[in-house]
Design a protein around this motif. Structure first.
Motif, mmCIF file in Angstrom:
data_model
loop_
_atom_site.group_PDB
_atom_site.id
_atom_site.type_symbol
_atom_site.label_atom_id
_atom_site.label_comp_id
_atom_site.label_asym_id
_atom_site.label_seq_id
_atom_site.Cartn_x
_atom_site.Cartn_y
_atom_site.Cartn_z
ATOM 1 N N SER A 29 0.837 -1.204 0.000
ATOM 2 C CA SER A 29 0.000 0.000 0.000
ATOM 3 C C SER A 29 0.871 1.253 0.000
ATOM 4 N N LEU A 30 1.906 1.249 0.850
ATOM 5 C CA LEU A 30 2.852 2.376 0.887
ATOM 6 C C LEU A 30 4.259 1.824 0.892
ATOM 7 N N PHE A 31 5.161 2.518 0.214
ATOM 8 C CA PHE A 31 6.571 2.137 0.218
ATOM 9 C C PHE A 31 7.334 3.393 0.630
ATOM 10 N N ILE A 32 7.934 3.331 1.819
ATOM 11 C CA ILE A 32 8.511 4.547 2.409
ATOM 12 C C ILE A 32 10.015 4.369 2.578
ATOM 13 N N SER A 33 10.777 5.384 2.185
ATOM 14 C CA SER A 33 12.239 5.302 2.307
ATOM 15 C C SER A 33 12.758 6.457 3.156
ATOM 16 N N PRO A 34 12.754 6.284 4.486
ATOM 17 C CA PRO A 34 13.271 7.359 5.333
ATOM 18 C C PRO A 34 14.773 7.546 5.111
ATOM 19 N N ALA A 35 15.237 8.785 5.368
ATOM 20 C CA ALA A 35 16.647 9.082 5.100
ATOM 21 C C ALA A 35 17.509 8.875 6.331
ATOM 22 N N ASP A 36 16.905 8.958 7.504
ATOM 23 C CA ASP A 36 17.704 8.826 8.725
ATOM 24 C C ASP A 36 16.823 8.337 9.879
ATOM 25 N N THR A 37 17.460 8.164 11.050
ATOM 26 C CA THR A 37 16.752 7.579 12.196
ATOM 27 C C THR A 37 15.599 8.455 12.661
ATOM 28 N N GLU A 38 15.795 9.770 12.649
ATOM 29 C CA GLU A 38 14.726 10.670 13.074
ATOM 30 C C GLU A 38 13.476 10.462 12.220
ATOM 31 N N GLN A 39 13.674 10.432 10.903
ATOM 32 C CA GLN A 39 12.539 10.215 9.991
ATOM 33 C C GLN A 39 11.916 8.844 10.236
ATOM 34 N N LEU A 40 12.767 7.849 10.412
ATOM 35 C CA LEU A 40 12.263 6.483 10.635
ATOM 36 C C LEU A 40 11.387 6.436 11.887
ATOM 37 N N LYS A 41 11.877 7.048 12.967
ATOM 38 C CA LYS A 41 11.106 7.043 14.223
ATOM 39 C C LYS A 41 9.742 7.688 14.024
ATOM 40 N N LYS A 42 9.751 8.833 13.322
ATOM 41 C CA LYS A 42 8.474 9.535 13.113
ATOM 42 C C LYS A 42 7.530 8.709 12.243
ATOM 43 N N VAL A 43 8.069 8.085 11.205
ATOM 44 C CA VAL A 43 7.245 7.249 10.314
ATOM 45 C C VAL A 43 6.581 6.136 11.130
ATOM 46 N N ILE A 44 7.377 5.477 11.984
ATOM 47 C CA ILE A 44 6.831 4.363 12.771
ATOM 48 C C ILE A 44 5.795 4.881 13.779
ATOM 49 N N GLU A 45 6.075 6.046 14.377
ATOM 50 C CA GLU A 45 5.101 6.616 15.323
ATOM 51 C C GLU A 45 3.747 6.831 14.648
ATOM 52 N N VAL A 46 3.785 7.398 13.438
ATOM 53 C CA VAL A 46 2.523 7.654 12.725
ATOM 54 C C VAL A 46 1.819 6.335 12.402
ATOM 55 N N LEU A 47 2.585 5.358 11.912
ATOM 56 C CA LEU A 47 1.974 4.076 11.547
ATOM 57 C C LEU A 47 1.369 3.401 12.776
ATOM 58 N N ASP A 48 2.079 3.484 13.917
ATOM 59 C CA ASP A 48 1.560 2.900 15.162
ATOM 60 C C ASP A 48 0.263 3.603 15.572
ATOM 61 N N ARG A 49 0.288 4.940 15.445
ATOM 62 C CA ARG A 49 -0.889 5.723 15.874
ATOM 63 C C ARG A 49 -2.137 5.312 15.090
ATOM 64 N N ILE A 50 -1.965 5.037 13.805
ATOM 65 C CA ILE A 50 -3.151 4.670 13.005
ATOM 66 C C ILE A 50 -3.311 3.142 12.897
ATOM 67 N N SER A 51 -2.530 2.427 13.717
ATOM 68 C CA SER A 51 -2.559 0.951 13.739
ATOM 69 C C SER A 51 -2.361 0.331 12.366
ATOM 70 N N ALA A 52 -1.451 0.904 11.595
ATOM 71 C CA ALA A 52 -1.154 0.323 10.281
ATOM 72 C C ALA A 52 0.002 -0.664 10.421
ATOM 73 N N ALA A 53 -0.102 -1.763 9.692
ATOM 74 C CA ALA A 53 0.983 -2.757 9.724
ATOM 75 C C ALA A 53 2.175 -2.212 8.947
ATOM 76 N N PHE A 54 3.382 -2.556 9.385
ATOM 77 C CA PHE A 54 4.550 -2.197 8.580
ATOM 78 C C PHE A 54 5.558 -3.330 8.572
ATOM 79 N N PHE A 55 6.412 -3.286 7.555
ATOM 80 C CA PHE A 55 7.428 -4.326 7.363
ATOM 81 C C PHE A 55 8.735 -3.635 6.993
ATOM 82 N N ILE A 56 9.807 -4.020 7.690
ATOM 83 C CA ILE A 56 11.115 -3.426 7.400
ATOM 84 C C ILE A 56 11.787 -4.237 6.289
ATOM 85 N N LEU A 57 12.180 -3.537 5.229
ATOM 86 C CA LEU A 57 12.792 -4.209 4.072
ATOM 87 C C LEU A 57 14.285 -3.909 4.014
ATOM 88 N N GLY A 58 15.070 -4.980 3.817
ATOM 89 C CA GLY A 58 16.491 -4.800 3.528
ATOM 90 C C GLY A 58 16.656 -4.798 2.019
#
Ligand code: FAD
Length: 295
Positions: A29-58
């Motif tokens: 549904s969404l493919f997100i490429s954060p640039a650094d840890t700060e962005q990553l933390k915020k992205v995860i916070e938002v996803l958690d807040r809306i109870s959206a599933a996420f998967f970390i891709l290598g």
């Protein structure tokens, strides 16, 4: 999301076949490429807040994504790719750095110990999670510490023993931790010998593995006391195929996409191989490949 990471780093309905070494899989549904840890933390916070599933891709080299895709956000860490020298013998690599790039960096700095990983086509983040290994080497033997983002949003530094590395597993596998970087403890070595070892291992891989086809490497874990490839061969499954998916003729431990395979073909083949091997030898094969989405 676009306020957190710039708009080109958020893609809707991104085809996962572009991001997996099997070259299969439907849209995330969404493919997100954060640039650094700060962005990553915020992205995860938002996803958690809306109870959206996420998967970390290598690098997508050990996953099978459903043809129906993934109803959630895939977070790619490929921008976390910096590799630096911390001191004479310690390399620090961002989670998204490829093992091949780290191995080349180690060789360029005459550091030995990481040659085994040069041909493992994933990131160091993926390698840490599952203690990737090859040719008598494994991450356990070279890892000093791993910096992670915990499920509660804390940044923690875990040393080698806390990681509890085991065969294709670690203490943080499947527990919601995100690897941010890893410090690798190597040794001073001879650059020519390092280059020669990397070349020798690459040639062994080319000889034994079907690198000319898309795959996710060894499909199954090695059952204790057996080799998955041998059990599959003994069950008469060399070359056996379902749709575009096949048991490799060259190495029965690899399921390959011989052309036009869907993830369903691969999944069905994995299931049939498991069943047949269980029937013929009584050994239960466990997939090493991680499934994402509905099968
Ligand atoms: P992905 O496939 O992207 O992800 C795998 C898992 O790790 C997922 O659960 C994902 O969520 C998680 N993950 C990835 N990055 C992070 C992170 N930063 N934080 C938290 N979780 C994360 N493997 C071996 O061990 N030895 C081999 O010799 C080997 N040979 C291979 C040969 C071929 C041709 C291929 C295609 C694969 C091979 N593999 C091998 C399998 C694969 O390369 C490894 O499992 C690799 O470690 C996966 O890393 P990745 O970055 O591609 O992870």
């Amino acid at each position: 999301m676009r306020q957190i990471v710039s708009s080109e780093n958020v893609i809707e309905n991104e085809d996962m076949s572009r991001h997996t070494t099997f070259k299969t899989g439907g849209p995330a549904s969404l493919f997100i490429s954060p640039a650094d840890t700060e962005q990553l933390k915020k992205v995860i916070e938002v996803l958690d807040r809306i109870s959206a599933a996420f998967f970390i891709l290598g690098n997508g080299s050990n996953i099978l994504v459903s043809d129906k895709g993934f109803d959630g956000a895939v977070i790619s860490l490929r921008k976390f790719s910096e590799v630096t020298l911390k001191d004479d013998t310690t390399i620090v690599a961002g989670a998204g750095a490829l093992n091949s790039a780290i191995a080349s960096f180690a060789r360029d700095n005459s550091l030995t110990g990481f040659e085994f990983a040069a041909g493992i086509p994933g990131t160091i983040g993926g390698a840490m999670i599952m203690n990737a290994g090859a040719y008598d080497g494994e991450m356990k033997l070279v890892t000093k510490e791993v910096t992670v983002l915990s499920p509660s949003g804390e940044i923690m530094v875990l040393d080698n023993s806390t990681m509890e590395f085991g065969y294709r597993t670690s203490a943080i596998k499947g527990r919601g931790y995100v690897v941010l970087s890893a410090a690798l403890q190597l040794e001073k070595g001879d650059q020519e010998a390092i280059t020669a070892k990397m070349a020798e291992l690459a040639s062994r891989r080319r000889d034994k593995q079907p690198l000319e086809y898309p795959s996710a490497g060894s499909t199954f874990k090695r059952p204790e006391g057996y080799f998955a490839g041998k059990l599959i061969e003994d069950a008469g499954l060399r070359g056996y195929s379902v749709g575009g998916a096949a048991v490799s003729d060259k190495h029965c431990g690899f399921v390959i996409n011989k052309g036009g395979a869907t993830s369903s073909d691969i999944y069905r083949l994995i299931t049939e191989v498991k069943d047949k091997v269980q029937k013929e030898s009584g050994v239960e094969l466990e997939p090493e490949v991680i499934m994402l989405g509905e099968f």
